[in-house]
Write a protein that holds these residues in place. Structure first.
Motif, PDB file in Angstrom:
ATOM      1  N   TYR A   5       2.375   1.755 -13.511  1.00 56.22           N
ATOM      2  CA  TYR A   5       2.551   3.011 -13.367  1.00 56.22           C
ATOM      3  C   TYR A   5       3.970   3.491 -14.183  1.00 56.22           C
ATOM      4  N   ALA A   6       3.476   4.698 -15.000  1.00 56.08           N
ATOM      5  CA  ALA A   6       4.639   5.593 -15.787  1.00 56.08           C
ATOM      6  C   ALA A   6       5.174   6.681 -15.267  1.00 56.08           C
ATOM      7  N   ILE A   7       6.452   6.364 -15.224  1.00 56.53           N
ATOM      8  CA  ILE A   7       7.486   7.256 -14.350  1.00 56.53           C
ATOM      9  C   ILE A   7       8.211   7.883 -15.148  1.00 56.53           C
ATOM     10  N   GLU A   8       8.094   9.396 -15.283  1.00 60.54           N
ATOM     11  CA  GLU A   8       9.052  10.154 -16.306  1.00 60.54           C
ATOM     12  C   GLU A   8      10.618  10.084 -15.573  1.00 60.54           C
ATOM     13  N   THR A   9      11.572   9.766 -16.092  1.00 59.07           N
ATOM     14  CA  THR A   9      12.789  10.035 -15.868  1.00 59.07           C
ATOM     15  C   THR A   9      13.439  10.738 -16.528  1.00 59.07           C
ATOM     16  N   ASP A  10      14.820  11.156 -16.208  1.00 62.89           N
ATOM     17  CA  ASP A  10      15.636  12.070 -17.199  1.00 62.89           C
ATOM     18  C   ASP A  10      15.908  10.943 -18.218  1.00 62.89           C
ATOM     19  N   ARG A  11      16.040   9.764 -18.122  1.00 64.55           N
ATOM     20  CA  ARG A  11      16.319   8.831 -19.366  1.00 64.55           C
ATOM     21  C   ARG A  11      15.260   8.409 -20.070  1.00 64.55           C
ATOM     22  N   GLY A  12      13.893   8.689 -19.792  1.00 66.70           N
ATOM     23  CA  GLY A  12      12.649   8.504 -20.504  1.00 66.70           C
ATOM     24  C   GLY A  12      11.564   7.979 -19.742  1.00 66.70           C
ATOM     25  N   VAL A  13      10.877   6.931 -20.115  1.00 68.51           N
ATOM     26  CA  VAL A  13       9.656   6.620 -19.348  1.00 68.51           C
ATOM     27  C   VAL A  13       9.837   5.385 -18.739  1.00 68.51           C
ATOM     28  N   LEU A  14       9.596   5.059 -17.347  1.00 69.39           N
ATOM     29  CA  LEU A  14       9.653   3.917 -16.773  1.00 69.39           C
ATOM     30  C   LEU A  14       8.283   3.390 -16.600  1.00 69.39           C
ATOM     31  N   LEU A  15       8.225   2.323 -17.152  1.00 65.23           N
ATOM     32  CA  LEU A  15       6.610   1.603 -16.891  1.00 65.23           C
ATOM     33  C   LEU A  15       6.842   0.323 -16.127  1.00 65.23           C
ATOM     34  N   THR A  16       6.032   0.488 -14.936  1.00 65.87           N
ATOM     35  CA  THR A  16       6.353  -0.620 -13.789  1.00 65.87           C
ATOM     36  C   THR A  16       4.881  -0.765 -13.119  1.00 65.87           C
ATOM     37  N   PRO A  17       4.884  -1.955 -12.602  1.00 65.22           N
ATOM     38  CA  PRO A  17       3.558  -2.462 -11.889  1.00 65.22           C
ATOM     39  C   PRO A  17       4.002  -1.963 -10.518  1.00 65.22           C
ATOM     40  N   TYR A  18       5.078  -1.355 -10.026  1.00 59.37           N
ATOM     41  CA  TYR A  18       5.343  -1.015  -8.657  1.00 59.37           C
ATOM     42  C   TYR A  18       4.893   0.320  -8.361  1.00 59.37           C
ATOM     43  N   ASP A  19       4.112   0.383  -7.301  1.00 58.41           N
ATOM     44  CA  ASP A  19       3.571   1.599  -6.930  1.00 58.41           C
ATOM     45  C   ASP A  19       4.553   2.286  -5.933  1.00 58.41           C
ATOM     46  N   PRO A  20       4.893   3.791  -6.516  1.00 60.84           N
ATOM     47  CA  PRO A  20       5.836   4.155  -5.714  1.00 60.84           C
ATOM     48  C   PRO A  20       5.352   4.796  -4.411  1.00 60.84           C
ATOM     49  N   ASP A  21       4.045   5.272  -4.472  1.00 58.36           N
ATOM     50  CA  ASP A  21       3.358   5.550  -3.057  1.00 58.36           C
ATOM     51  C   ASP A  21       3.302   4.483  -1.893  1.00 58.36           C
ATOM     52  N   PHE A  22       3.163   3.266  -2.415  1.00 63.16           N
ATOM     53  CA  PHE A  22       3.286   2.117  -1.683  1.00 63.16           C
ATOM     54  C   PHE A  22       4.588   2.006  -1.030  1.00 63.16           C
ATOM     55  N   ASP A  23       5.608   1.946  -1.733  1.00 60.34           N
ATOM     56  CA  ASP A  23       7.006   1.959  -1.209  1.00 60.34           C
ATOM     57  C   ASP A  23       7.209   3.134  -0.114  1.00 60.34           C
ATOM     58  N   ASP A  24       6.700   4.351  -0.373  1.00 60.97           N
ATOM     59  CA  ASP A  24       7.021   5.601   0.777  1.00 60.97           C
ATOM     60  C   ASP A  24       6.076   4.865   1.844  1.00 60.97           C
ATOM     61  N   ALA A  25       4.921   4.341   1.819  1.00 59.68           N
ATOM     62  CA  ALA A  25       4.311   4.097   2.947  1.00 59.68           C
ATOM     63  C   ALA A  25       4.875   3.137   3.686  1.00 59.68           C
ATOM     64  N   MET A  26       5.543   1.842   3.112  1.00 61.48           N
ATOM     65  CA  MET A  26       6.455   0.783   3.773  1.00 61.48           C
ATOM     66  C   MET A  26       7.450   1.392   4.244  1.00 61.48           C
ATOM     67  N   GLN A  27       8.130   2.362   3.743  1.00 58.04           N
ATOM     68  CA  GLN A  27       9.544   2.843   4.413  1.00 58.04           C
ATOM     69  C   GLN A  27       9.096   3.519   5.629  1.00 58.04           C
ATOM     70  N   ALA A  28       7.860   4.339   5.798  1.00 60.48           N
ATOM     71  CA  ALA A  28       7.532   4.791   6.857  1.00 60.48           C
ATOM     72  C   ALA A  28       7.328   3.798   8.012  1.00 60.48           C
ATOM     73  N   PHE A  29       6.521   2.779   7.615  1.00 60.57           N
ATOM     74  CA  PHE A  29       6.180   1.749   8.334  1.00 60.57           C
ATOM     75  C   PHE A  29       7.656   1.206   9.107  1.00 60.57           C
ATOM     76  N   GLU A  30       8.450   0.837   8.248  1.00 56.80           N
ATOM     77  CA  GLU A  30       9.863   0.353   8.710  1.00 56.80           C
ATOM     78  C   GLU A  30      10.223   1.022   9.850  1.00 56.80           C
ATOM     79  N   GLU A  31      10.234   2.406   9.494  1.00 56.60           N
ATOM     80  CA  GLU A  31      10.685   3.449  10.603  1.00 56.60           C
ATOM     81  C   GLU A  31       9.823   3.150  11.888  1.00 56.60           C
ATOM     82  N   VAL A  32       8.773   2.991  11.819  1.00 52.13           N
ATOM     83  CA  VAL A  32       7.533   3.205  13.212  1.00 52.13           C
ATOM     84  C   VAL A  32       8.099   1.739  13.818  1.00 52.13           C
ATOM     85  N   ARG A  33       8.164   0.760  12.709  1.00 49.47           N
ATOM     86  CA  ARG A  33       8.220  -0.762  13.490  1.00 49.47           C
ATOM     87  C   ARG A  33       9.790  -0.846  14.192  1.00 49.47           C
TER      88      ARG A  33
END
Length: 75
Positions: free
Chosen positions: A35-63
């Motif tokens: 995933y290429a994420i544009e930031t104020d400091r440039g582009v962050l290239l990561t294998p990390y899926d930001p949508d997956f993190d959002d889903a995991m945070q929602a799961f943690e709240e429900v859990r």
């Protein structure tokens, strides 16, 4: 670790090639999605899926909220 990567033209796109040691550390290989994420400091290239993190945070709240119910269901 900071590495200089040269961008290349590939048809109508621009590509970046990761050095093998960097790809190994990131646990990515040819054909994997990153995933290429544009930031104020440039582009962050990561294998990390930001949508997956959002889903995991929602799961943690429900859990936390339904901890006892989930325990009963697991029996």
């Amino acid at each position: 670790m900071v590495r200089e990567i040269v961008l290349r033209q590939a048809g109508g796109s621009v590509t970046a090639t990761l050095p093998k040691d960097m790809a190994d550390r990131l646990h990515v290989a040819a054909g994997d999605k990153v995933y290429a994420i544009e930031t104020d400091r440039g582009v962050l290239l990561t294998p990390y899926d930001p949508d997956f993190d959002d889903a995991m945070q929602a799961f943690e709240e429900v859990r936390r909220q339904y901890r006892n119910t989930l325990k009963k269901l697991a029996e």
